[in-house]
Structures are given as structure tokens and as C-alpha cells.
Design an enzyme around this catalytic site. Structure first.
Site, PDB file in Angstrom:
ATOM      1  N   ARG A  65      -7.357  11.002  -6.260  1.00  0.00           N
ATOM      2  CA  ARG A  65      -7.779  10.546  -4.929  1.00  0.00           C
ATOM      3  C   ARG A  65      -8.068  11.765  -4.076  1.00  0.00           C
ATOM      4  O   ARG A  65      -7.185  12.573  -3.795  1.00  0.00           O
ATOM      5  CB  ARG A  65      -6.662   9.707  -4.292  1.00  0.00           C
ATOM      6  CG  ARG A  65      -6.991   9.152  -2.909  1.00  0.00           C
ATOM      7  CD  ARG A  65      -5.875   8.197  -2.472  1.00  0.00           C
ATOM      8  NE  ARG A  65      -6.154   7.585  -1.187  1.00  0.00           N
ATOM      9  CZ  ARG A  65      -5.785   8.109  -0.017  1.00  0.00           C
ATOM     10  NH1 ARG A  65      -5.127   9.260   0.017  1.00  0.00           N
ATOM     11  NH2 ARG A  65      -6.067   7.486   1.113  1.00  0.00           N
ATOM     12  N   LYS A  78      -0.730   8.523   4.558  1.00  0.00           N
ATOM     13  CA  LYS A  78      -1.907   7.727   4.925  1.00  0.00           C
ATOM     14  C   LYS A  78      -1.564   6.967   6.192  1.00  0.00           C
ATOM     15  O   LYS A  78      -0.866   5.953   6.140  1.00  0.00           O
ATOM     16  CB  LYS A  78      -2.266   6.760   3.788  1.00  0.00           C
ATOM     17  CG  LYS A  78      -3.585   6.034   4.002  1.00  0.00           C
ATOM     18  CD  LYS A  78      -3.905   5.120   2.833  1.00  0.00           C
ATOM     19  CE  LYS A  78      -5.213   4.384   3.086  1.00  0.00           C
ATOM     20  NZ  LYS A  78      -5.436   3.299   2.135  1.00  0.00           N
ATOM     21  N   SER A  85       3.260  11.619  -2.158  1.00  0.00           N
ATOM     22  CA  SER A  85       4.005  12.815  -1.749  1.00  0.00           C
ATOM     23  C   SER A  85       5.274  13.042  -2.564  1.00  0.00           C
ATOM     24  O   SER A  85       5.676  14.188  -2.773  1.00  0.00           O
ATOM     25  CB  SER A  85       4.335  12.750  -0.256  1.00  0.00           C
ATOM     26  OG  SER A  85       5.004  11.563   0.057  1.00  0.00           O
ATOM     27  N   CYS A 143      32.863  -9.224  14.529  1.00  0.00           N
ATOM     28  CA  CYS A 143      32.878  -7.894  13.891  1.00  0.00           C
ATOM     29  C   CYS A 143      34.004  -7.784  12.870  1.00  0.00           C
ATOM     30  O   CYS A 143      33.828  -7.212  11.788  1.00  0.00           O
ATOM     31  CB  CYS A 143      33.060  -6.804  14.943  1.00  0.00           C
ATOM     32  SG  CYS A 143      31.791  -6.824  16.225  1.00  0.00           S
TER      33      CYS A 143
HETATM   34  N1  3NM Z   1      -2.479   3.837  -0.084  1.00  0.00           N
HETATM   35  P1  3NM Z   1       3.206   8.289  -0.192  1.00  0.00           P
HETATM   36  S1  3NM Z   1      -0.361   4.002   1.270  1.00  0.00           S
HETATM   37  C1  3NM Z   1      -2.862   6.120  -0.946  1.00  0.00           C
HETATM   38  O1  3NM Z   1      -1.056   1.139   1.694  1.00  0.00           O
HETATM   39  C2  3NM Z   1      -2.099   5.144  -0.185  1.00  0.00           C
HETATM   40  O2  3NM Z   1      -2.816   1.145   0.481  1.00  0.00           O
HETATM   41  C3  3NM Z   1      -1.673   3.134   0.664  1.00  0.00           C
HETATM   42  O3  3NM Z   1       1.657   7.947  -0.002  1.00  0.00           O
HETATM   43  C4  3NM Z   1      -1.855   1.705   0.986  1.00  0.00           C
HETATM   44  O4  3NM Z   1       3.575   7.908  -1.574  1.00  0.00           O
HETATM   45  C5  3NM Z   1      -0.914   5.400   0.501  1.00  0.00           C
HETATM   46  O5  3NM Z   1       3.252   9.770   0.019  1.00  0.00           O
HETATM   47  C6  3NM Z   1      -0.212   6.689   0.580  1.00  0.00           C
HETATM   48  O6  3NM Z   1       3.948   7.545   0.868  1.00  0.00           O
HETATM   49  C7  3NM Z   1       1.138   6.658  -0.080  1.00  0.00           C
END
Ligand code: 3NM
Length: 519
Positions: free
Chosen positions: A44, A142, A203, A441
């Protein structure tokens, strides 16, 4: 040509931006991840020119092909064709699935991003090989994602895919998944009929200094159920068989004196510690998340009570939850005043996203808030007038327990408790419980104490705690020396202690006062 059986379990999505990749070499990172256990790779890259995309795709293919795992290209069917890789992944704004299929042919692997039910069903109908379902949790990787759907949103999609005859489409979850939550996400996303095939991460691998180890660790985590997963089947016991087990469980707790770690509010700390002592558990009232790892190792349980919460307390809660979840130590969430303020609504979301709770216990307003009900208005921490009839309460509690794979208890004049399959109504208790502070609680403290020793059947453990607590209240409430809430408190502590002593000595007659019905 795509491999005939694709393993989606650890799906690596690459990212070439400096914020994530740093100064590492993309191909070297992917090679290390594949050697570590990534089972499918998506290249990607939203920034590079076409020629470079094709060139890098070919280099990546030289890594994935000998390893026998598929390489997919994000969005760009032309690049996939030029590099001769196994398929593509298309988002909702990319080339449509049918056109991609026409261009790539029947053997190509084509995956589609699905953020909601409609998108998922459409992609499944149109012949997607797999769906990337998300965004599970917010992620800096993202930021322009549509909506955060959590594990509950993923589960709902899996449920409907199965219900509508699409059980064979493969599924991975994506968004904010890492070593800290991957196992729980695999567990909690599952619907009884359809499970996730894997997790997709960017990540967690691409930003790691050691992508091989990161992939290895993730693969190891998702290949086993989490330590808090219920191993016992949800035994359908008759009402009488169920309550007959309670006194011996209380006796077992009193003899083992399990640690009950309370991260509770300022108001009830002293009272909760006294209740724990009276029932026979060993209280520790630490709100310091940094010492939770040491405490979790001692084999007890944790109460996370959201009363008098602050952002700092929330971060301590999350640290402690990580420690208890890691060893499978039972955890109870008491979302005190969950719907009362924006801070607490956000707090509930953060806790639910960050951890697994074996039990979630609250009044009607709190449970509705946790379940995600919109427009719940709570004034202060009291439940307020009930908005739901018993049938609706049962439906809500049962549905939420099934969704979270845990136990949900909604307290009230009739308590409703469920593990998603078995649901019970309990109507013990005394009106003075509503006239003193901390009665909800400290019910949490009692249930958590029992859960520390009864780990096989969490529902039974919770029922045992409720009955001990509420029957003690009834016995205290009718004592001659009790003339109101003030004299009720010490009498209540005494009756808790008394029930414990009776149970230890083998006298379980107190359970005859149980007002329990199978719902
Ligand atoms: N797509 P990480 S979230 C490429 O929701 C991508 O469609 C997403 O990154 C979607 O694993 C995302 O670092 C990034 O959180 C995910």
C-alpha cells in the site's frame, strides 16, 4: 496464480511513509515480517509514481513468492497486472470489484474494505475473496477513516454475513490492532457462527524496530485463545442445581482468601475494603497502574470502578487492565455514572476499546450507556426511573453479554444477569441498600472476590456473589437492632461475615432465601 488455500491470519499492509517506516528499507522489513510469520502482504503506497510502484511490487514479490504467500496491491489493478502479483485490495472509493475481477480474472485474490454491513454484504455478493473490516479502533496510520466500529461492529458484520449465506467470504479486521489487543480482538469480534480469519496490521509491524519479532509475536498471540477466554461450556443448570453450588463456592473463597484489587472511587474505598474482609477476600485498594503487574501476578481479581474518575485515573485503569488481561485475572467493570457526563461516556468507550471485562455490572442507565444506547440521560450516578420493562432489560443484558463474550449484570429491584446464553433474574436485597452509599460498588467487590476463585463458570461466580450480598442485606434489614440506614451498615457487614462463617462450617441453609428465576 494465487495459492489455493490462503492463510489470512496475519495480514501485513505496508506503509512507506517516514512516520511509520522511518529510515528502514521497505523490502527488508517485509522480508523480516514474512520470515517472522506474516501470511499475506498488501503493498500500500498512496504516493509513489506508477513506475516505482511496479518496481517495488516486483521486489516484494521476490520475497513473498518463494515464501508461498500472496502479494496484493492496494487499489492499483494496473500495477498488480504489470508486476504479476496475486491480487488487489480495493477500498470503497477505488475501482469497483466487478471491474477489478474482469481485469484480473477468476484466480486473482480480491479483497474489499468494508466499514459497515451494506458494504460488507455488497462485496460478498459481488464475489470478494475477503473483506478488510474496520476501522476497529482509531489509528494515526489512517486518519480519514469513516467510522470506528469497535469489536461489536465487526461482530455484527460477521453475524449478518453468516445469516445471509456468505459464511465462506474470508474476513480480517483492521485499524489500531497491535500486540496489546490482537488476541482480544480475535476473541471478541467472533460471532457464534462466524469467526475472523485474521488481523490486518500496518504500524504494529511496519513501525517496529524488529519487524521479524513483531510478526512472530503477533502470530503467536492470535494462534491461541486469550487467557481470559471461557474454557468451560456454559452449563445449563437447573435453578436449584445452580444455587445449591453457591455456599461451597463462598466457603472456597473464604478459605483461599483471594486478593481483590479495587481501583475504586474516593467515596467507597474504606467501605469496599471492609466488605472484602467480611466476605473473606483480601482487599488491596491500589489506584496505581504501575504496580498492577505485580498484583495481577498474585492470582486475584480486579475491580475497575469509574466513580470519581479523571483522565489520570483512566490511564491507571488501562495499565492495570492490561496486566490482568495478560494473565487472565478476572476483571469487573463498574461503569459508575457512565451516562452522566461526556467525560464518563468517553471513559467507557476508552475502557471498552482497551480491555476485556469478565463482568460488566451497572444499573439500567449505566448498562444502556455501555451497550451504546443513544440519548441516555442520567442525572448523577443514580439510575433514575427505569425506562425499560423486564423483557427489554433481559434482551439488552443477554445481547450485550453475547456480544462481549462476558457476563453482564444489570442491577435493579430485579437484577438481570446473563452470559449470553443463560439469563437469570434475582430479586433479593433490601431497601436500605438504596439508602447507603457504595452498595452497588461493594457488590462489585463481592462478585470480583468470588470470581477470583471460581474461574470456570463466571456466571455461577457472579450469581454466588450477588446472593451472598443481597441475602446478607435482607438479614440485616430485618434485625431488631437496625433502625435505619445508619445502623444497617454495621449489621450488613456482620451478616456478610456470618454467611461466610456458615458457609465455611458447611451450613448452606442461608441459600434457601434465594429469589432466583431462570429468564
Ligand atoms: N485501512 P494500523 S485502517 C490501511 O479502516 C487501513 O479501512 C483502514 O493501520 C480501514 O494497523 C488502516 O497501524 C490503517 O492501525 C491501519
Amino acid at each position: 496464480m494465487a495459492p489455493s488455500v490462503v492463510d489470512y491470519s496475519l495480514y501485513l499492509v505496508t506503509d512507506s511513509t517516514p512516520a511509520i517506516l522511518g529510515d528502514k528499507d521497505l523490502v527488508a522489513v517485509v522480508k523480516a515480517a514474512v520470515e517472522g510469520g506474516a501470511t499475506i502482504v498488501q503493498y500500500r503506497d498512496k504516493n509513489s509514481d506508477t513506475a516505482e510502484l511496479v518496481q517495488v511490487a516486483k521486489q516484494l514479490h521476490q520475497v513473498t513468492k518463494p515464501a508461498g504467500i500472496p502479494l496484493l496491491i492496494n487499489d492499483r489493478v494496473d500495477v498488480a497486472l504489470a508486476a504479476g502479483v496475486e491480487g488487489v485490495h480495493v477500498g470503497q472509493d477505488d475501482l469497483d470489484l466487478k471491474t477489478a475481477r474482469n481485469l484480473l480474472g477468476p484466480d486473482a485474490i480480491i479483497g474489499v474494505t468494508a466499514n459497515n454491513l451494506e458494504e460488507a454484504l455488497e462485496a460478498a455478493r459481488d464475489g470478494a475473496d475477503y473483506l478488510g473490516i474496520g476501522t476497529v479502533y482509531a489509528t494515526p496510520t489512517k486518519e480519514n477513516t469513516k467510522s470506528i466500529i469497535g469489536t461489536a461492529g465487526v461482530q455484527q458484520i460477521l453475524n449478518e454475513l453468516d445469516a445471509q449465506g456468505h459464511s465462506d467470504v474470508k474476513t480480517v479486521a483492521i485499524g489500531g490492532i497491535n500486540a496489546g489487543n490482537a488476541r482480544r480482538i480475535m476473541y471478541q469480534c467472533a460471532s457464534p457462527q462466524k469467526q475472523l480469519d485474521g488481523v490486518a496490521v500496518v504500524s504494529a509491524i511496519m513501525a517496529s524496530d524488529d519487524p521479524n519479532q513483531a510478526a512472530h509475536n503477533l502470530q503467536d498471540l492470535i494462534s491461541r485463545p486469550p487467557p481470559f477466554a471461557s474454557s468451560a461450556s456454559k452449563q445449563q443448570l437447573s435453578r436449584d442445581d445452580l444455587i445449591a453450588k453457591v455456599p461451597s463456592i463462598i466457603a472456597r473463597m473464604a478459605s483461599k482468601k483471594p486478593l481483590c484489587h479495587n481501583m475504586t472511587n474516593l467515596v467507597v474505598q474504606n467501605f469496599a475494603a471492609n466488605v472484602a474482609l467480611a466476605i473473606g477476600s483480601s482487599p488491596i485498594m491500589s489506584n496505581n497502574g504501575l504496580e498492577a503487574g505485580d498484583l495481577a501476578a498474585l492470582g486475584g481479581s480486579l475491580v475497575v470502578n469509574m466513580g470519581t474518575t479523571t483522565p489520570e485515573i483512566r490511564s491507571n485503569h488501562l495499565k492495570a487492565l492490561e496486566a490482568y488481561n495478560a494473565v487472565g485475572g478476572p476483571v469487573l467493570l463498574d461503569p459508575v455514572g457512565a451516562g452522566a457526563t461526556q467525560q464518563r461516556r468517553e471513559g467507557v468507550k476508552a475502557l471498552m476499546a482497551g480491555a476485556y471485562f469478565d463482568v460488566i455490572k451497572g444499573n439500567e442507565g449505566e448498562i444502556r450507556t455501555v451497550a451504546g444506547a443513544q440519548g441516555v440521560k442520567q442525572h448523577g450516578v443514580d439510575s433514575g426511573a427505569s425506562q425499560l420493562n423486564l423483557e427489554d432489560r433481559i434482551r439488552l443484558v443477554k445481547g450485550m453479554a453475547a456480544r462481549e463474550w462476558n457476563i453482564v449484570l444489570m442491577t435493579g429491584s430485579t437484577d438481570v444477569i446473563s452470559d449470553g446464553e443463560r439469563t437469570l433474574n434475582i430479586s433479593n436485597g433490601h431497601k436500605y441498600l438504596g439508602e447507603i452509599t457504595g452498595s452497588g460498588c461493594t457488590l462489585g467487590t463481592t462478585i470480583a472476590s468470588v470470581m477470583a476463585v471460581e474461574r470456570e463458570d463466571k456466571l455461577l461466580a457472579a450469581v454466588a456473589g450477588i446472593l451472598m450480598y443481597e441475602i446478607a442485606a435482607e438479614r440485616a434489614g430485618v434485625r431488631e437492632d437496625v433502625r435505619g440506614p445508619g445502623t444497617f451498615v454495621p449489621a450488613f457487614i456482620d451478616e456478610l461475615y456470618q454467611i461466610r462463617q456458615e458457609s465455611v462450617s458447611g451450613d448452606g441453609k442461608w441459600i434457601e432465601a434465594a429469589k432466583v428465576e431462570i429468564a
